[in-house]
Scaffold this motif. Structure first.
Motif, PDB file in Angstrom:
ATOM      1  N   LEU A  10     101.072  -7.487 -15.899  1.00 18.31           N
ATOM      2  CA  LEU A  10     100.398  -6.196 -15.768  1.00 18.31           C
ATOM      3  C   LEU A  10     101.394  -5.101 -16.109  1.00 18.31           C
ATOM      4  CD1 LEU A  10      98.641  -6.802 -12.330  1.00 18.31           C
ATOM      5  CD2 LEU A  10      97.584  -6.871 -14.594  1.00 18.31           C
ATOM      6  N   SER A  11     100.958  -4.103 -16.839  1.00 18.33           N
ATOM      7  CA  SER A  11     101.899  -3.024 -17.153  1.00 18.33           C
ATOM      8  C   SER A  11     101.962  -2.067 -15.976  1.00 18.33           C
ATOM      9  CB  SER A  11     101.478  -2.300 -18.423  1.00 18.33           C
ATOM     10  OG  SER A  11     100.484  -1.355 -18.120  1.00 18.33           O
ATOM     11  N   GLY A  12     103.094  -1.442 -15.827  1.00 17.52           N
ATOM     12  CA  GLY A  12     103.229  -0.446 -14.779  1.00 17.52           C
ATOM     13  C   GLY A  12     102.316   0.730 -15.065  1.00 17.52           C
ATOM     14  N   GLY A  51     107.136  -1.292 -15.010  1.00 18.07           N
ATOM     15  CA  GLY A  51     107.591  -0.156 -14.205  1.00 18.07           C
ATOM     16  C   GLY A  51     107.378   1.181 -14.880  1.00 18.07           C
ATOM     17  N   GLY A  52     106.661   1.128 -16.014  1.00 20.71           N
ATOM     18  CA  GLY A  52     106.498   2.323 -16.849  1.00 20.71           C
ATOM     19  C   GLY A  52     105.839   3.512 -16.159  1.00 20.71           C
ATOM     20  N   ASN A  53     105.115   3.260 -15.080  1.00 20.81           N
ATOM     21  CA  ASN A  53     104.485   4.364 -14.333  1.00 20.81           C
ATOM     22  C   ASN A  53     105.506   5.149 -13.511  1.00 20.81           C
ATOM     23  OD1 ASN A  53     104.808   1.963 -12.829  1.00 20.81           O
ATOM     24  ND2 ASN A  53     103.459   2.727 -11.236  1.00 20.81           N
ATOM     25  N   GLY A  70     119.800   3.446 -17.060  1.00 16.12           N
ATOM     26  CA  GLY A  70     118.357   3.697 -17.107  1.00 16.12           C
ATOM     27  C   GLY A  70     117.556   2.412 -16.983  1.00 16.12           C
ATOM     28  N   ASP A  71     118.017   1.362 -17.654  1.00 13.12           N
ATOM     29  CA  ASP A  71     117.312   0.078 -17.580  1.00 13.12           C
ATOM     30  C   ASP A  71     117.315  -0.473 -16.156  1.00 13.12           C
ATOM     31  OD1 ASP A  71     116.418  -0.053 -20.162  1.00 13.12           O
ATOM     32  OD2 ASP A  71     118.070  -1.300 -20.884  1.00 13.12           O
ATOM     33  N   TYR A  72     118.442  -0.343 -15.476  1.00 12.37           N
ATOM     34  CA  TYR A  72     118.468  -0.805 -14.078  1.00 12.37           C
ATOM     35  C   TYR A  72     117.507   0.018 -13.226  1.00 12.37           C
ATOM     36  CZ  TYR A  72     122.185  -4.220 -14.676  1.00 12.37           C
ATOM     37  OH  TYR A  72     122.892  -5.328 -15.052  1.00 12.37           O
ATOM     38  N   PHE A 137     116.107  -5.584 -21.894  1.00 16.44           N
ATOM     39  CA  PHE A 137     114.913  -6.422 -21.983  1.00 16.44           C
ATOM     40  C   PHE A 137     113.733  -5.623 -21.445  1.00 16.44           C
ATOM     41  CE2 PHE A 137     118.270  -9.570 -22.146  1.00 16.44           C
ATOM     42  CZ  PHE A 137     117.802 -10.443 -23.116  1.00 16.44           C
ATOM     43  N   THR A 138     112.566  -6.183 -21.590  1.00 17.40           N
ATOM     44  CA  THR A 138     111.364  -5.523 -21.088  1.00 17.40           C
ATOM     45  C   THR A 138     110.694  -6.458 -20.085  1.00 17.40           C
ATOM     46  OG1 THR A 138     110.011  -6.605 -22.732  1.00 17.40           O
ATOM     47  CG2 THR A 138     110.921  -4.448 -23.332  1.00 17.40           C
ATOM     48  N   THR A 139     109.674  -5.956 -19.457  1.00 16.21           N
ATOM     49  CA  THR A 139     108.958  -6.834 -18.535  1.00 16.21           C
ATOM     50  C   THR A 139     108.089  -7.844 -19.303  1.00 16.21           C
ATOM     51  OG1 THR A 139     107.386  -5.036 -18.216  1.00 16.21           O
ATOM     52  CG2 THR A 139     108.995  -5.381 -16.493  1.00 16.21           C
ATOM     53  N   ASP A 140     107.799  -7.565 -20.567  1.00 17.62           N
ATOM     54  CA  ASP A 140     107.133  -8.595 -21.374  1.00 17.62           C
ATOM     55  C   ASP A 140     108.068  -9.797 -21.558  1.00 17.62           C
ATOM     56  OD1 ASP A 140     104.745  -7.305 -21.639  1.00 17.62           O
ATOM     57  OD2 ASP A 140     105.068  -6.631 -23.699  1.00 17.62           O
TER      58      ASP A 140
HETATM   59  N1  UDP Z   1     113.761  -3.430 -17.764  1.00 20.75           N
HETATM   60  C1  UDP Z   1     114.976  -4.014 -18.100  1.00 20.75           C
HETATM   61  N2  UDP Z   1     115.075  -5.388 -18.125  1.00 20.75           N
HETATM   62  C2  UDP Z   1     114.018  -6.198 -17.859  1.00 20.75           C
HETATM   63  C3  UDP Z   1     112.768  -5.601 -17.551  1.00 20.75           C
HETATM   64  C4  UDP Z   1     112.676  -4.221 -17.503  1.00 20.75           C
HETATM   65  O1  UDP Z   1     115.955  -3.325 -18.361  1.00 20.75           O
HETATM   66  O2  UDP Z   1     114.182  -7.437 -17.893  1.00 20.75           O
HETATM   67  C5  UDP Z   1     113.644  -1.954 -17.642  1.00 20.75           C
HETATM   68  C6  UDP Z   1     113.462  -1.232 -18.971  1.00 20.75           C
HETATM   69  O3  UDP Z   1     114.214  -0.054 -18.937  1.00 20.75           O
HETATM   70  C7  UDP Z   1     111.984  -0.905 -18.976  1.00 20.75           C
HETATM   71  C8  UDP Z   1     111.696  -0.673 -17.500  1.00 20.75           C
HETATM   72  O4  UDP Z   1     112.538  -1.618 -16.835  1.00 20.75           O
HETATM   73  O5  UDP Z   1     111.731   0.233 -19.734  1.00 20.75           O
HETATM   74  C9  UDP Z   1     110.252  -0.839 -17.076  1.00 20.75           C
HETATM   75  O6  UDP Z   1     109.677  -1.978 -17.639  1.00 20.75           O
HETATM   76  P1  UDP Z   1     108.594  -1.909 -18.847  1.00 20.75           P
HETATM   77  O7  UDP Z   1     108.858  -0.721 -19.699  1.00 20.75           O
HETATM   78  O8  UDP Z   1     108.591  -3.230 -19.495  1.00 20.75           O
HETATM   79  O9  UDP Z   1     107.271  -1.681 -18.042  1.00 20.75           O
HETATM   80  P2  UDP Z   1     105.744  -1.504 -18.580  1.00 20.75           P
HETATM   81  O10 UDP Z   1     105.795  -0.954 -19.969  1.00 20.75           O
HETATM   82  O11 UDP Z   1     105.117  -2.850 -18.563  1.00 20.75           O
HETATM   83  O12 UDP Z   1     105.127  -0.580 -17.580  1.00 20.75           O
END
Ligand code: UDP
Length: 235
Positions: A10-12, A51-53, A70-72, A137-140
């Motif tokens: 699920l996306s944030g 976590g995008g929200n 920022g990623d953390y 990395f991303t949550t995908d």
């Molecule tokens: N993120 C990261 N490593 C990971 C997963 C997430 O650094 O393994 C960080 C990254 O900065 C990302 C943020 O967490 O932009 C939020 O996750 P994401 O953008 O994937 O969320 P979504 O688009 O699904 O809401």
């Protein structure tokens, strides 16, 4: 039942509902309700939530904070969402465990693969927080990685569009949806399913992905029962 163990991504952003920041309580409750329906059918459910929200790593650079920092921050945002979903699922009578890729013992368990699998076997919903635990990395990617680790049957990517189209359906009224498509065609046509790291991980491990509209009640249940909903990406 077509799938026994699923990983739901699920996306944030989706959690915002009609708001422009944070967590919409109606949306959260709707998601818990959808998840509880499949859990009550005996399906093993793992969830990765974005976590995008709240915060995105990319966003930090604009404010002069470096990317890694920022990623953390983004990863911590996914833990906040994970806690919200956990609380909401519990209110729906579902047993859950939140496991984090970054240690924070007071609020969740560390991710330990064998433990995650055991929780699933006991029909607890396992929410994976803090993404992969690594920046860049991303949550995908976290969804693909965890799905492979726990040997999920499929990654279900819940979005606000009902599948993968040959053009952006929100901009182009003539766009058509694929009901199924191969990994190879996704590369060739440069379609946006997931980021490439996440997508390649699925392809190399022959893990099917279904992109579907999570905001239509009942869809999640229909998919696990075997109905063809959204777009299936596989060999
Ligand atoms: N993120 C990261 N490593 C990971 C997963 C997430 O650094 O393994 C960080 C990254 O900065 C990302 C943020 O967490 O932009 C939020 O996750 P994401 O953008 O994937 O969320 P979504 O688009 O699904 O809401």
């Amino acid at each position: 039942m077509k799938y026994k163990r699923i990983l739901l991504k699920l996306s944030g952003e989706a959690l915002m509902g009609s708001q422009n920041y944070g967590i919409d309580s109606e949306r959260l409750s709707m998601y818990s309700n959808e998840i509880s329906k499949v859990v009550n059918k005996g399906i093993q459910v793992a969830v990765v939530i974005g976590g995008g929200n709240i915060f995105r790593g990319m966003q930090a650079e604009k404010t002069g904070i470096d990317r890694v920092q920022g990623d953390y921050m983004g990863m911590l945002a996914t833990v906040i969402n994970g806690m919200a979903l956990q609380g909401s699922l519990e209110a729906h009578g579902i047993y859950t465990r939140l496991m984090s890729g970054i240690k924070m013992d007071q609020i969740c368990e560390p991710f330990i693969r064998r433990r995650a699998v055991r929780h699933l076997e006991k029909n607890r919903v396992v929410i994976f927080g803090a993404g992969t635990g690594n920046p860049y990395f991303t949550t995908d990617s976290a969804a693909s990685l965890r799905a492979i680790e726990i040997e999920a049957d499929v990654v279900l990517k819940g979005t606000r569009v009902d599948g993968v189209y040959n053009a952006d359906p929100e901009k182009n009224p003539d766009a058509t949806r694929f009901s199924s498509i191969s990994y190879e065609e996704v590369y060739q046509k440069d379609l946006k399913v997931m980021d490439m790291t996440a997508f390649t991980l699925c392809k190399e491990n022959d893990l099917p992905i279904i992109v579907f509209d999570m905001n239509t009640p009942g869809n999640l249940q229909r998919i696990v029962m075997g109905e063809e909903i959204g777009t299936l990406i596989s060999m």
